[in-house]
Design an enzyme around this catalytic site. Structure first.
Site, PDB file in Angstrom:
ATOM      1  CG  HIS A   1      56.970  23.697  12.368  1.00 45.04           C
ATOM      2  ND1 HIS A   1      57.123  23.558  13.735  1.00 45.04           N
ATOM      3  CD2 HIS A   1      55.636  23.835  12.153  1.00 45.04           C
ATOM      4  CE1 HIS A   1      55.943  23.598  14.327  1.00 45.04           C
ATOM      5  NE2 HIS A   1      55.024  23.775  13.398  1.00 45.04           N
TER       6      HIS A   1
ATOM      7  CG  HIS B   1      52.173  25.219   9.413  1.00 44.60           C
ATOM      8  ND1 HIS B   1      51.869  23.919   9.106  1.00 44.60           N
ATOM      9  CD2 HIS B   1      52.494  25.228  10.739  1.00 44.60           C
ATOM     10  CE1 HIS B   1      51.980  23.166  10.189  1.00 44.60           C
ATOM     11  NE2 HIS B   1      52.372  23.943  11.199  1.00 44.60           N
TER      12      HIS B   1
ATOM     13  CE1 TYR C   1      46.882  22.628  13.844  1.00 44.60           C
ATOM     14  CE2 TYR C   1      48.081  23.971  12.259  1.00 44.60           C
ATOM     15  CZ  TYR C   1      48.070  22.986  13.231  1.00 44.60           C
ATOM     16  OH  TYR C   1      49.242  22.367  13.606  1.00 44.60           O
TER      17      TYR C   1
ATOM     18  N   GLY D   1       2.731 -10.375 -48.034  1.00 40.25           N
ATOM     19  CA  GLY D   1       1.974 -10.102 -49.238  1.00 40.25           C
ATOM     20  C   GLY D   1       2.912  -9.828 -50.398  1.00 40.25           C
TER      21      GLY D   1
ATOM     22  CE  LYS E   1       5.865  -7.608 -48.080  1.00 39.98           C
ATOM     23  NZ  LYS E   1       5.689  -6.984 -49.399  1.00 39.98           N
TER      24      LYS E   1
END
EC number: 3.1.21.-
Length: 672
Positions: A127, A129, A210, A399, A405
């Protein structure tokens, strides 16, 4: 470190792997299986057909060179030539597959980092990798790469097969290779979705920990597991001998080992949770932190201040609900962790405090025009905004029209930001917008009517539940209320009946600020930076926004009939129509006011003896003080306001005493 102990090749490979230690790459495995077609056996070494492609021949010669250069001269390898040739052919086929996929993606090989190692295992046999990655690679592309490599690998295996096969058998062999997935990808299974996802590995760590630690195969047929040869994109590991590979692995491991071991403590709750956060969850949490930090409380603020995160969430499935829920969490966080006073105070620019004059602000000028102690009024308002007013949880500005206000209430609400508005037009759900807010603004409040009990609960800072349209009931936490009105809200009418029993409870819940002086047309609005600076000035000068501090400064808790004029301030305030500094305002004198008169001779005695006063104006001073020349001038000198009737009378008496008037009048008669 060890420049004299290790060769340049070993140190070069170690440094190269360290530079690539954090690069994420895909991990593929190429393999083949024993197949039998119509009595014909096809094994792992049945692919030794001479290749006609020039690129494949060049790749095969490169593999032969790598094998020869990595041989250890201390012993002779026992691997036979047939095995070597098969490995060389496999190496050229694997690299050919990689280059063809890169070509389809228009990726230059120089922009890719890769590593290839051929191995032998007890169970799988041969195999290969393959590690590959680069800036144009991403995790979601892993499965696409596997499918493409599987197609090219099956096609080139059929081309290199030296077993005599019919066209149908060749097609069948290719179907077996593709369906059996002779190219696999490293994946992981998600705990909740149960699906396989691409798992990327770290390039430098995977090679050093590895691949480089394995032994080389030196027998044929291979008896134990190991590697045949390896190569990479940087030509670093191609010619390393077995001992040098092990040395690189050891050096890398020693240098990358952390000096101190960090220990983490996992709580029982975290251990029980045991789940991995998705990328969407992490993105939402990050966005939520930014929204809270920037005090975003509306979709419009979000669009202006964080457009990228807004568009990102809107583009997701169910984006509108996601935006709504995220914004609701943000406003809830602000409402539970901050007060309205906190949100105002944090917007103050401390650099402006040094030159800040509280008396020059429009808010304080309005209060001062009524003769009030503006520091006391602002201190009381800040206590309510800080949820320190107790049952008196509402600031009421009432008022006549045009007395200031709404502009004061608007400036406070704008400084808070997270504000909910009462909607009187929505009879059934008037408080629909008032949940998870730091301030509730009731503009132009009228007769409470049937909603008086809800109003009293909210105005006193109680926690109540309200109904919402299309939803269930929701809880309103204690929230300060700011209210403006032209009407008498203490009179509650239900239908045509007045309910006087509500008058006193409503007054007990209000901080009464009754404005009566009409503002000039050019007065303008209250600046948005005014209230943050007022709050910062109060804190800086010891007026903390707590009721304990208020009582210590002013003597008692404010009530409905609070006298805001006591104690009086000594600092003069400009009139409403002037924007000039007090120091530039001209002094009031008899000459500047043009009070000259030409009385008749018959009226001279009355002018000098009878006081000029109105029923509402007190008589100025005694006769002794009125007849002196200094009384009138001192009555207006130093004042920063318009003179009263008493001061005018004193000025006239100083200028027109009986003797002076008779003398002037006689001179005029003589001249005539």
């Amino acid at each position: 470190m060890a420049g004299n102990a290790y060769s340049d090749e070993v140190l070069g490979v170690t440094n190269w792997l360290k530079d690539k230690s954090s690069q994420e790459v895909f991990s593929f495995v190429f393999k083949n299986e024993n197949v039998q077609l119509n009595g014909k056996d096809i094994g792992w070494n049945s692919y030794r057909k001479e290749l006609q492609d020039d690129e494949l021949k060049s790749l095969q010669r490169g593999a032969e060179t790598t094998w020869d250069q990595s041989e250890d001269m201390e012993w002779e390898s026992a691997v036979d030539d047939m095995t070597k040739k098969q490995v060389f052919i496999f190496d050229s086929l694997v690299k050919k597959c990689l280059f063809e996929v890169l070509s389809t993606k228009n990726i230059a090989p120089s922009n890719v980092t890769w590593f290839v190692q051929h191995e032998w295992g007890k169970d799988p046999g041969w195999h290969c990798h393959v590690l590959i990655g680069g800036k144009d690679f991403s995790q979601p592309q892993g499965k696409w790469w596997r499918r493409q490599l599987n197609v090219y690998w099956s096609r080139w295996l059929v081309t290199a097969c030296n077993v005599q096969l019919t066209p149908a058998e060749r097609i069948k062999l290719r179907e077996i290779a593709e369906d059996s997935e002779w190219v696999t990808l490293l994946t992981y299974k998600h705990k909740h979705t149960k699906k396989d996802y691409t798992k990327c590995v770290l390039f430098g760590n995977m090679i050093a920990y590895y691949f480089l630690s394995k032994k080389k195969i030196c027998t044929s047929p291979p008896r134990d597991g190991g590697y045949f040869l390896s190569s990479d994109s940087g030509w670093k590991t191609n010619f390393l001998k077995e001992g040098e590979r092990h040395l690189v692995s050891k050096l890398y491991t020693d240098e990358m080992k952390p000096e101190t071991v960090e220990t983490t403590v996992t709580t029982a709750q975290e251990a029980k949770r045991g789940r991995i956060q998705t990328r969407e969850e992490v993105s939402i949490k990050t966005t939520l932190k930014e929204l809270v930090h920037k005090r975003v409380t509306s979709p419009e603020d979000w669009m202006m201040m964080q457009p990228d995160s807004y568009i990102e969430m809107m583009a997701q499935p169910g984006g509108e609900n996601l935006l709504k829920n995220t914004l609701e969490i943000c406003t809830l966080t602000l409402a539970r962790t901050k007060t309205a006073f906190d949100l105002i105070l944090e917007k103050a620019e401390t650099s402006k405090l040094a030159n800040f004059s509280m008396a020059s602000t429009r808010t304080c000028r309005i209060f001062a025009e009524h003769g009030w102690n503006y520091i006391k009024v602002c201190h009381a308002i800040c206590c309510v905004l800080n949820r320190q007013g107790g049952k008196r949880n509402t600031v009421l500005f009432h008022g006549p029209a045009s007395t200031g206000k709404s502009i004061i209430a608007q400036a406070i609400a704008q400084a808070v930001g997270n504000v909910g508005c009462y909607n009187a037009a929505n009879v059934n759900f008037p408080f629909n917008d008032c949940t998870n807010k730091n301030l509730i603004w009731v503009e132009e409040a009228g007769n409470f009517g049937q909603q008086v009990n809800q109003f009293k609960a909210i105005c006193s800072g109680q926690t109540i539940r309200i109904d919402q349209k299309g939803k269930g009931s929701k809880q309103i936490e204690p929230t300060p209320v700011i209210m403006t009105t032209n009407e008498n809200i203490t009179v509650v009418r239900i239908g045509c009946e007045e309910r006087p029993e509500h008058t006193q409870p409503i007054r007990d819940r209000m901080l009464n600020i009754h404005l009566t002086r009409t503002l000039p047309g050019d007065f303008g609005l209250v600046d948005k930076h005014e209230w943050p600076l007022i709050c910062a000035w109060l804190v800086k000068n010891g007026y903390q926004s707590t009721m304990a501090c208020y009582c210590a400064k002013w003597g008692k808790v404010p009530d409905w009939s609070e006298d805001w004029a006591e104690p009086k301030l000594d600092t003069p305030i400009n009139s409403l129509g002037s924007m000039r500094s007090p120091s530039l305002t001209p002094r009031s004198t008899p000459l500047s006011q043009n009070y000259a008169l030409t009385p008749l001779a018959s009226d001279l005695a009355d002018l000098a003896l009878e006081p000029w006063s109105t029923p509402n104006t007190p008589v100025a001073g005694t006769a002794a003080s009125q007849n002196t020349g200094e009384a009138g001038s001192t009555a207006c000198q130093g004042a920063q306001r318009s003179p009263t009737w008493s001061e005018i009378e004193a000025d006239l008496r100083a200028c027109f005493s009986q003797e002076q008037l008779e003398s002037d009048f006689n001179e005029e008669l003589t001249l005539d």
